[in-house]
Motif scaffolding. Structure first.
Motif, short mmCIF file in Angstrom:
data_model
loop_
_atom_site.label_atom_id
_atom_site.label_comp_id
_atom_site.label_asym_id
_atom_site.label_seq_id
_atom_site.Cartn_x
_atom_site.Cartn_y
_atom_site.Cartn_z
N LYS A 170 38.12 40.55 40.02
CA LYS A 170 38.69 41.86 39.68
C LYS A 170 39.08 42.68 40.90
N ASP A 173 44.86 42.50 43.07
CA ASP A 173 45.89 43.29 42.41
C ASP A 173 46.31 42.65 41.09
N TYR A 174 46.42 41.33 41.10
CA TYR A 174 46.71 40.58 39.88
C TYR A 174 45.66 39.47 39.77
N CYS A 191 45.76 40.07 34.36
CA CYS A 191 45.40 41.48 34.53
C CYS A 191 46.17 42.08 35.71
N ASN A 193 46.18 44.98 37.94
CA ASN A 193 45.34 46.09 38.39
C ASN A 193 46.15 47.27 38.88
N LYS A 196 47.34 48.80 35.57
CA LYS A 196 46.30 48.87 34.54
C LYS A 196 46.78 48.32 33.20
N LYS A 198 47.20 44.53 30.79
CA LYS A 198 46.82 43.14 30.62
C LYS A 198 47.84 42.44 29.73
#
Length: 306
Positions: A170, A173-174, A191, A193, A196, A198
């Protein structure tokens, strides 16, 4: 209406002592002049490794620097001709020759056996500072305080450039979560990041290594402001590359053709997919070529484990 993009993609320049790029540059320019009117001129240039041939032994660093100076001159000409000098629209992906191995070896420190499990967890979690050596059978940690690394961070102003991180944790960035490797593809949650968000990804590509490839593709296209819906649409129809975890069906046999692979991680990914099939299962392989004399032992050991 969807916009059509044109990408100039070249790879394996392998700049060495006995080749120049004048003919290649002229050929690329001639090709562009003969494009069909429905094909726009390239808006992005993607250059995949290997850029340079590399060097070992005496004066290795001097030779490599000279190779990259000539590669840079060639790429500057490409950017000027096709992109009006806009260097933000060229993407360079280095290859295994694009390393000065003398420096990389000196910048890594072997991790003691007592810390091996912790290093293994970090490595498998995608931490880029950790490396595994089959030759030495131990983990290594990249030492960012190494003099060579620090000098090059200052020289190339790396800290002021945009760095996008991808992986399985996590902190990136991705990143990927909840993935499922299947016989006919991969499912996972991508995801984002930075925004924000998904996305559920379904792709025909197989093998865990292709999750990294998809994350890279997503990150690059987002950098160029391509819409998420377009990216996901194209990811869903991608096909496996020939001879790289390529599935072929002949009569009642299913053949998993991974003959282009030559490293241990790729071999383990192929075995993971093979394990999804019912017995009997057979492996025909020349071994893990990159591992030299250890190839037969490692191939057999990992196949038996799987």
């Amino acid at each position: 209406m969807n916009k059509h993009y044109s990408i100039l993609h070249i790879s394996d320049l392998h700049k060495g002592e006995n080749n120049d790029f004048d003919l290649l540059f002229a050929s690329l320019c001639n090709d562009a002049d003969s494009y069909d009117r429905n094909i726009p001129r390239p808006e992005i240039i993607v250059v995949c490794g290997d850029l340079a041939e590399g060097a070992n032994g005496d004066n290795a660093e001097e030779k490599i620097v000279r190779q990259y100076d000539e590669v840079e001159t060639f790429l500057n000409k490409l950017v000027q001709h096709f992109l009006n000098g806009d260097k933000s629209r060229i993407i360079i992906v280095p290859g295994n020759h694009d390393l000065y191995r003398g420096a990389t070896i000196n910048s890594m420190e072997a991790i003691p056996d007592a810390m091996r499990e912790n290093a293994k967890e970090r490595y498998l979690g995608g931490d880029p500072k950790y490396r595994w050596s089959w030759k030495d059978f131990c983990f290594y940690l990249i030492n960012n305080d190494n003099e060579y690394i620090k000098n090059n961070i200052d020289k190339y102003n790396i800290n002021n450039n945009k760095i996008i991180k991808i992986g399985f944790n996590k902190e990136n960035d991705y990143y990927c979560e909840s993935f499922l490797i299947k016989k006919d593809g991969i499912e996972f949650i991508l995801c984002d990041n930075l925004n924000k968000i998904k996305h559920k990804i379904n792709t025909n590509l197989i093998g865990k290594h292709n999750i990294y490839n998809i994350l890279i593709v997503f990150a690059v296209l987002k950098y160029f402001n391509i819409e998420d819906t377009q990216i996901i649409k194209y990811l869903s129809v991608l096909k496996n590359y020939e001879n790289r975890l390529e599935i072929k069906k002949i009569n009642k046999m299913t053949i998993l053709n991974d003959s282009y692979n030559s490293n241990i991680n790729g071999f383990l990914n192929a075995l993971e997919v093979l394990s999804l099939y019912d017995s009997p299962r057979y492996i025909i392989t020349p071994g893990i070529v990159e591992n030299g004399k250890e190839t037969i032992k490692e191939t057999a050991t990992n196949a038996i484990k799987t």
